[in-house]
Design a protein around this motif. Structure first.
Motif, PDB file in Angstrom:
ATOM      1  N   THR A 116      51.979  57.279  58.697  1.00 48.29           N
ATOM      2  CA  THR A 116      53.155  56.787  58.836  1.00 48.29           C
ATOM      3  C   THR A 116      53.818  58.296  57.693  1.00 48.29           C
ATOM      4  O   THR A 116      55.241  58.565  58.003  1.00 48.29           O
ATOM      5  N   PHE A 117      53.301  59.081  56.169  1.00 52.70           N
ATOM      6  CA  PHE A 117      54.223  58.520  55.218  1.00 52.70           C
ATOM      7  C   PHE A 117      53.968  60.391  55.863  1.00 52.70           C
ATOM      8  O   PHE A 117      55.429  61.672  55.523  1.00 52.70           O
ATOM      9  N   ASP A 118      52.661  60.981  57.031  1.00 51.81           N
ATOM     10  CA  ASP A 118      53.196  62.943  56.780  1.00 51.81           C
ATOM     11  C   ASP A 118      54.427  62.490  57.779  1.00 51.81           C
ATOM     12  O   ASP A 118      55.076  63.535  57.579  1.00 51.81           O
ATOM     13  N   PHE A 136      57.307  60.717  57.357  1.00 46.88           N
ATOM     14  CA  PHE A 136      58.388  60.731  56.696  1.00 46.88           C
ATOM     15  C   PHE A 136      58.225  62.137  55.699  1.00 46.88           C
ATOM     16  O   PHE A 136      59.378  62.916  56.010  1.00 46.88           O
ATOM     17  N   ALA A 137      56.945  62.904  55.757  1.00 49.67           N
ATOM     18  CA  ALA A 137      57.296  63.928  54.403  1.00 49.67           C
ATOM     19  C   ALA A 137      57.585  65.609  56.083  1.00 49.67           C
ATOM     20  O   ALA A 137      58.137  65.971  55.249  1.00 49.67           O
ATOM     21  N   TRP A 155      64.441  56.945  55.502  1.00 43.39           N
ATOM     22  CA  TRP A 155      63.903  57.912  54.450  1.00 43.39           C
ATOM     23  C   TRP A 155      64.489  58.625  54.236  1.00 43.39           C
ATOM     24  O   TRP A 155      64.656  59.164  53.073  1.00 43.39           O
ATOM     25  N   ALA A 192      49.899  54.003  56.571  1.00 38.09           N
ATOM     26  CA  ALA A 192      51.165  53.643  55.219  1.00 38.09           C
ATOM     27  C   ALA A 192      50.857  55.590  54.897  1.00 38.09           C
ATOM     28  O   ALA A 192      52.052  56.569  55.274  1.00 38.09           O
ATOM     29  N   GLU A 193      49.643  55.857  55.830  1.00 37.79           N
ATOM     30  CA  GLU A 193      49.203  57.362  55.072  1.00 37.79           C
ATOM     31  C   GLU A 193      50.016  58.253  56.552  1.00 37.79           C
ATOM     32  O   GLU A 193      50.143  59.406  55.953  1.00 37.79           O
ATOM     33  N   LEU A 201      58.958  53.187  54.966  1.00 33.78           N
ATOM     34  CA  LEU A 201      57.907  53.482  55.973  1.00 33.78           C
ATOM     35  C   LEU A 201      58.088  53.362  56.684  1.00 33.78           C
ATOM     36  O   LEU A 201      58.686  53.896  57.550  1.00 33.78           O
ATOM     37  N   PHE A 250      47.353  55.350  49.562  1.00 28.64           N
ATOM     38  CA  PHE A 250      48.086  54.620  48.840  1.00 28.64           C
ATOM     39  C   PHE A 250      46.251  53.431  49.168  1.00 28.64           C
ATOM     40  O   PHE A 250      46.664  52.514  48.950  1.00 28.64           O
ATOM     41  N   ARG A 272      53.844  64.995  49.838  1.00 23.06           N
ATOM     42  CA  ARG A 272      52.590  64.825  49.358  1.00 23.06           C
ATOM     43  C   ARG A 272      52.162  64.952  47.896  1.00 23.06           C
ATOM     44  O   ARG A 272      51.240  64.431  46.734  1.00 23.06           O
ATOM     45  N   LEU A 320      57.754  52.949  48.618  1.00 22.17           N
ATOM     46  CA  LEU A 320      56.779  53.863  49.802  1.00 22.17           C
ATOM     47  C   LEU A 320      56.494  52.949  50.854  1.00 22.17           C
ATOM     48  O   LEU A 320      57.014  52.946  52.085  1.00 22.17           O
TER      49      LEU A 320
END
Length: 518
Positions: free
Chosen positions: A278-280, A282-283, A340, A275-276, A334, A419, A300, A330
């Motif tokens: 994938t969050f990048d 997403f960002a 998104w 998830a970390e 994600l 997360f 972030r 999230l």
């Protein structure tokens, strides 16, 4: 939420895979025409002899029309029941529904589809499930959905609205001492409620039992081998089934399964790590929006601050949006890149609307887990989320005290600062659950015909390393990996869809693992 909790019964491990073939856009992977087992007699597995059941008698459904149209395709719909062995909840009739697209005859081969968490797509969702398949598969099979133990309209309903709201408004760090103590209290209450409703079968509603019931369904559908398309937990169920009944498998597509070898903490830590990353992505996508990223120049940092601020003002158990609400949305979203932009808007709105219990983010979560209907109507209990919690706790022997939960969350945060603590903290819901009857473990499926396992490289719900670890255990698996952050690769990827159609419709299997382009 259940999509995350159900991953708690799994861990990562070594995988030895054959050579990898790269498939280009629109191309098919190398295939072999041998899609059957080479053994002379059907092998028996951990489940013992195949289950038996009376043949199904298809009739008009009580709650569904005899025909329905979805995405411009008309389906004939009928229903049946299968009576499994067992007493109490495990002896309840299994509801079965069938949808046939125009032109598919009544004697067409069946494809059982189990999609999502237990009960998330019940038997009466058969038309929507069939419409979600690619045309070549939809037109070749009669699509069947089932309500296995504890799922469907007659299934578990022990998660009330109070506990459901508690799920949606956990703290961003459920392992912090105060939040862990509150979570332990909620876990005890949930255990009592489920125990009162389910009775002596409380710990028997698990994936192993579901696999046994699935074999009874297979026999009722006419015997022969089971064709299954499983997604998420449904894919994990398929792997367990193939291990217990390898001689009863005709073909299986397992899309995003989890490795059922143990280690709940390790598994959720892996989910957090994926998830970390994938969050990048997403960002980055948010920052590239032409209308500007609603989360500012550093998404972030903005989200981290928002989680802390909401927890400070509202706090877990308040019934208002918390930092945990943000992280839960999230994690659930994600894996859906198409969502998104809306996700960024919801998170930003949670920061601007204060701690209102009616903000868009909390309303979205309530709909996702069934506390609120899609039309906005109030639902007193969440059926499939109740089922998912029961299955999730019964499939693992991990039971963490408040102190152990705090320690595990602290460790997870070191590797996944946004997360880690929250994701591992979800295990607190099983803290007071009784010891399980049958936990999940390694699956071999020795003697089963070729199995097709699907993975996405950035899937936060089913980390690719875990999918490969599971495939490495299976004796006859081939892996098709999509370079994507999306959860679920079929039928989203043309390359993956081509492999699935060749496997299910033509009986051809890749001769090597396949890597599909973005």
């Amino acid at each position: 939420m259940a999509a995350v909790l159900l991953l708690s019964g799994c861990t990562l491990g070594p995988s030895q895979r054959p050579a990898l073939a790269t498939a280009g856009p629109g191309s098919l992977p190398p295939v072999s025409t041998d899609a059957s087992s080479s053994v002379s007699s059907p092998p028996s597995g951990a489940g013992g002899a195949p289950r038996t059941a009376d043949p199904v008698r298809w009739t008009a459904c009580d709650t569904l029309p005899t025909s329905a149209t979805a995405d411009g395709v008309r389906y004939a719909v009928d229903c049946a029941t299968v009576r499994p062995d067992g007493s109490g909840l495990l002896g309840d009739p299994i509801a079965v529904a069938r949808a046939r697209a125009d032109g598919v005859p009544a004697d067409a081969p069946t494809l059982v589809v189990v999609s999502g968490a237990p009960g998330q797509n019940p038997a009466d969702a058969v038309v929507a499930v069939a419409a979600g398949l690619s045309p070549a598969v939809r037109d070749a099979f009669a699509v069947v959905t089932v309500d296995l133990a504890g799922t469907g309209p007659r299934g578990v309903r022990c998660l009330g609205s109070t506990a459901g709201q508690a799920l949606l408004t956990m703290g961003g760090d459920p392992g912090s001492p105060g939040a862990a103590a509150l979570l332990a209290e909620q876990s005890r209450e949930l255990t009592f409620q489920c125990g009162d409703e389910i009775g002596p079968d409380l710990t028997a509603v698990n994936t192993t039992t579901a696999a046994d019931q699935l074999d009874a369904v297979r026999d009722a559908l006419g015997g022969g081998g089971l064709r299954l398309l499983g997604r998420g937990w449904g894919a994990t169920l398929g792997a367990v089934y193939a291990d217990r009944y390898p001689g009863s498998v005709a073909a299986m597509v397992l899309d995003g399964p989890a490795d059922p070898r143990a280690g709940a903490v390790d598994r959720l830590t892996a989910v957090a790590a994926t998830a970390e990353s994938t969050f990048d992505a997403f960002a980055a996508a948010c920052l590239a929006r032409q209308d500007g990223c609603p989360l500012g120049d550093d998404p972030r940092a903005r989200v981290s601050t928002l989680v802390t601020d909401l927890d400070t003002v509202a706090g877990p158990g308040s019934g208002r949006a918390t930092g945990g609400s943000v992280l839960l949305d999230l994690v659930l979203s994600l894996g859906e890149p198409d969502d998104w932009p809306a996700l960024a808007d919801r998170v930003a709105a949670a920061g601007s609307s204060g701690v209102s219990a009616a903000d868009p983010l909390l309303a979205d979560l309530a709909t996702r887990v069934g506390l609120v209907g899609a039309d906005g109507s109030s639902v007193p209990t969440s059926g499939w989320t109740s089922s998912a919690l029961v299955y999730g706790c019964n499939d693992t022997a991990t039971r963490l005290t408040s102190e152990q939960l705090t320690a595990a969350a602290t460790t997870a945060r070191a590797g996944a600062p946004l997360f880690g603590a929250f994701t591992v903290g979800l295990l607190g819901w099983c803290g007071n659950w009784p010891a399980p009857d049958a936990t999940l473990g390694a699956v071999r499926a020795a003697g089963a015909p070729p199995l097709l396992v699907l993975s996405s490289t950035g899937d936060p719900w089913a980390p690719a390393d875990g999918v490969r670890a599971l495939a490495g255990q299976l004796s006859s698996a081939r892996v098709v990996t999509w370079q994507s952050a999306r959860s679920g690769s079929y039928p989203a990827s043309a390359c993956v869809t081509g492999a699935v159609e060749a496997y299910l419709v033509s009986g051809t299997t890749p001769t090597a693992d396949v890597l599909c382009p973005p």
